[in-house]
Structures are given as structure tokens and as C-alpha cells.
Scaffold this active site. Structure first.
Site, PDB file in Angstrom:
ATOM      1  CG  ASN A 160       3.883  12.210   1.607  1.00  0.00           C
ATOM      2  OD1 ASN A 160       3.525  11.781   2.697  1.00  0.00           O
ATOM      3  ND2 ASN A 160       3.386  11.767   0.459  1.00  0.00           N
ATOM      4  CD  GLU A 179      -1.477   9.865   0.599  1.00  0.00           C
ATOM      5  OE1 GLU A 179      -2.428  10.135   1.353  1.00  0.00           O
ATOM      6  OE2 GLU A 179      -1.477   8.882  -0.178  1.00  0.00           O
ATOM      7  CG  HIS A 184       3.638   8.028   2.821  1.00  0.00           C
ATOM      8  ND1 HIS A 184       3.471   6.667   2.877  1.00  0.00           N
ATOM      9  CD2 HIS A 184       3.137   8.408   1.622  1.00  0.00           C
ATOM     10  CE1 HIS A 184       2.885   6.257   1.765  1.00  0.00           C
ATOM     11  NE2 HIS A 184       2.683   7.291   0.989  1.00  0.00           N
ATOM     12  CG  HIS A 199       5.532   5.107  -2.346  1.00  0.00           C
ATOM     13  ND1 HIS A 199       4.955   5.486  -3.535  1.00  0.00           N
ATOM     14  CD2 HIS A 199       4.744   5.655  -1.375  1.00  0.00           C
ATOM     15  CE1 HIS A 199       3.881   6.234  -3.284  1.00  0.00           C
ATOM     16  NE2 HIS A 199       3.743   6.355  -1.977  1.00  0.00           N
ATOM     17  CG  HIS A 224       0.127   3.703  -0.749  1.00  0.00           C
ATOM     18  ND1 HIS A 224      -0.879   4.560  -0.371  1.00  0.00           N
ATOM     19  CD2 HIS A 224       1.172   4.489  -1.064  1.00  0.00           C
ATOM     20  CE1 HIS A 224      -0.458   5.804  -0.473  1.00  0.00           C
ATOM     21  NE2 HIS A 224       0.782   5.793  -0.892  1.00  0.00           N
TER      22      HIS A 224
HETATM   23 ZN   LIG Z   1       2.141   7.313  -1.002  1.00  0.00          ZN
END
Ligand SMILES: [Zn+2]
Length: 189
Positions: free
Chosen positions: A24, A69, A88, A90, A149
Site C-alpha cells: 500500500n 495498514e 509499504h 511485500h 511480511h
Molecule cells: Zn503488508
């Protein structure tokens, strides 16, 4: 602002930093935050799909719900007045390497990251606990790895935050290649 924001989101997707539904992005404008919605395919987002929230996490504009988030983004902005964008992702390699990432592996890392790589222990995604732990780690760092994560990068604007995501991904690659080469040399493979 929304169009430029979406160009960065698509770039992150096309370069493999975020996947269709994970990761995000947010950018701050005054006291409001433009943020990606939850559960919506990233490359197909339109300006109408984006969400504006305030620093309490309340939706000010938009028909969709913000990313799960959103607290992480808000907590970073509360602690860092100099930050105008939070990304953010991954990204797999930095996540797997975490504290093994060698910040000295690439000289560009020093120039662009401006600090070391913070590592946050595993905390359940989407929780207040994770948001606070990540935001605390980002007080003195511009990039953090969330164990098992993903990654969070901050910057004055999206250009700086997205560049830090890319530099961290390169740093992780450089670390892995350096490690493999050391093994090859040691065992004369
Ligand atoms: Zn995440």
C-alpha cells in the site's frame, strides 16, 4: 495529485515490488492523507478508487475503505513531520534477508537511504501493534523490514520513498550475490 500518485503505484506493481492485492501507498497533503484502498487490484486503480483520510484514520473522501495498514501510515506521519510519502511493499528478498542485509554492499545505499535498515520483529499485519512498532523504527531510519511480511520506506515525496524501495531491493540482491560469491570462492566451486 491523484494521477501522479497512481503512476507511482503502477510503477511499483510493474517492477514487482507490490502484488495485485498486497502492499500500500500513501502521500500527505496538508493534514490529509491520500491512500490506496483495501482489496483492490493495484494496476487498475482509478483516481475515484483512492481514499482520503485524516490523521485519525477517518475517511474524508472516497467510496472505498482504506488499506488495512492505514494505521501504519498515520503513525509514521505523526512521528515524522519531514515525511510526505509512505510506501509499504511485500518485496520478498529484503524480507527474507532482514537483518542480514549489508548496508555497505552498495555505495548508493548510503546516499539514498540516509540511514541503516531498521528491522521490526514479526507482528500480525493490520494491527495497531505493528503500526506503532514500525513507526517507532522509522523515527531514525528511512527504511524498515517487517519480518516475514515486507518493507516500509518513507520519503519527503513519492519519488524519494519509491526510490528507497528500489535501493533496498537492490541492496538485498547485492547482499545475496556477495554471499553466494563468498561460498563459491570458499569451496572453489
Ligand atoms: Zn503488508
Amino acid at each position: 495529485m491523484e494521477e501522479e500518485f497512481l503512476r507511482y503505484v503502477r510503477l511499483l506493481y510493474e517492477r514487482g515490488h507490490i502484488t495485485l492485492l498486497s502492499g500500500n501507498v500513501s502521500a500527505k497533503s496538508g493534514d490529509l492523507i491520500l491512500i490506496t484502498p483495501t482489496n483492490w487490484p493495484k494496476p487498475f486503480l482509478t483516481p475515484e478508487d483512492l481514499v482520503w483520510i485524516n490523521l485519525s484514520g477517518e475517511v474524508v473522501k472516497g467510496r472505498l475503505r482504506p488499506t488495512s495498514e492505514w494505521r501504519l501510515h498515520v503513525e509514521v506521519y505523526k512521528r515524522r513531520q519531514d515525511v510526505g510519502a509512505v510506501v509499504h511493499t511485500h518485496d520478498v528478498l529484503p524480507t527474507v534477508l532482514a537483518e542480514r542485509i549489508d548496508a555497505s554492499a552498495l555505495s548508493e545505499a548510503e546516499a539514498y537511504l540516509g540511514s541503516g535498515v531498521a528491522v521490526v520483529p514479526y507482528i500480525k499485519p493490520g494491527t495497531r501493534e505493528l503500526a506503532e512498532a514500525a513507526a517507532e523504527a522509522l523515527i531514525h531510519s528511512n527504511v524498515a523490514v517487517l519480518k516475514r511480511h515486507g518493507v516500509v520506506a518513507v520519503g519527503r515525496d513519492l519519488a524519494e520513498a519509491v526510490n528507497r524501495v528500489e535501493v533496498l531491493a537492490d541492496l538485498a540482491k547485492a547482499t545475496l550475490y556477495t554471499t553466494i560469491l563468498k561460498i563459491v570462492e570458499k569451496y572453489a566451486l
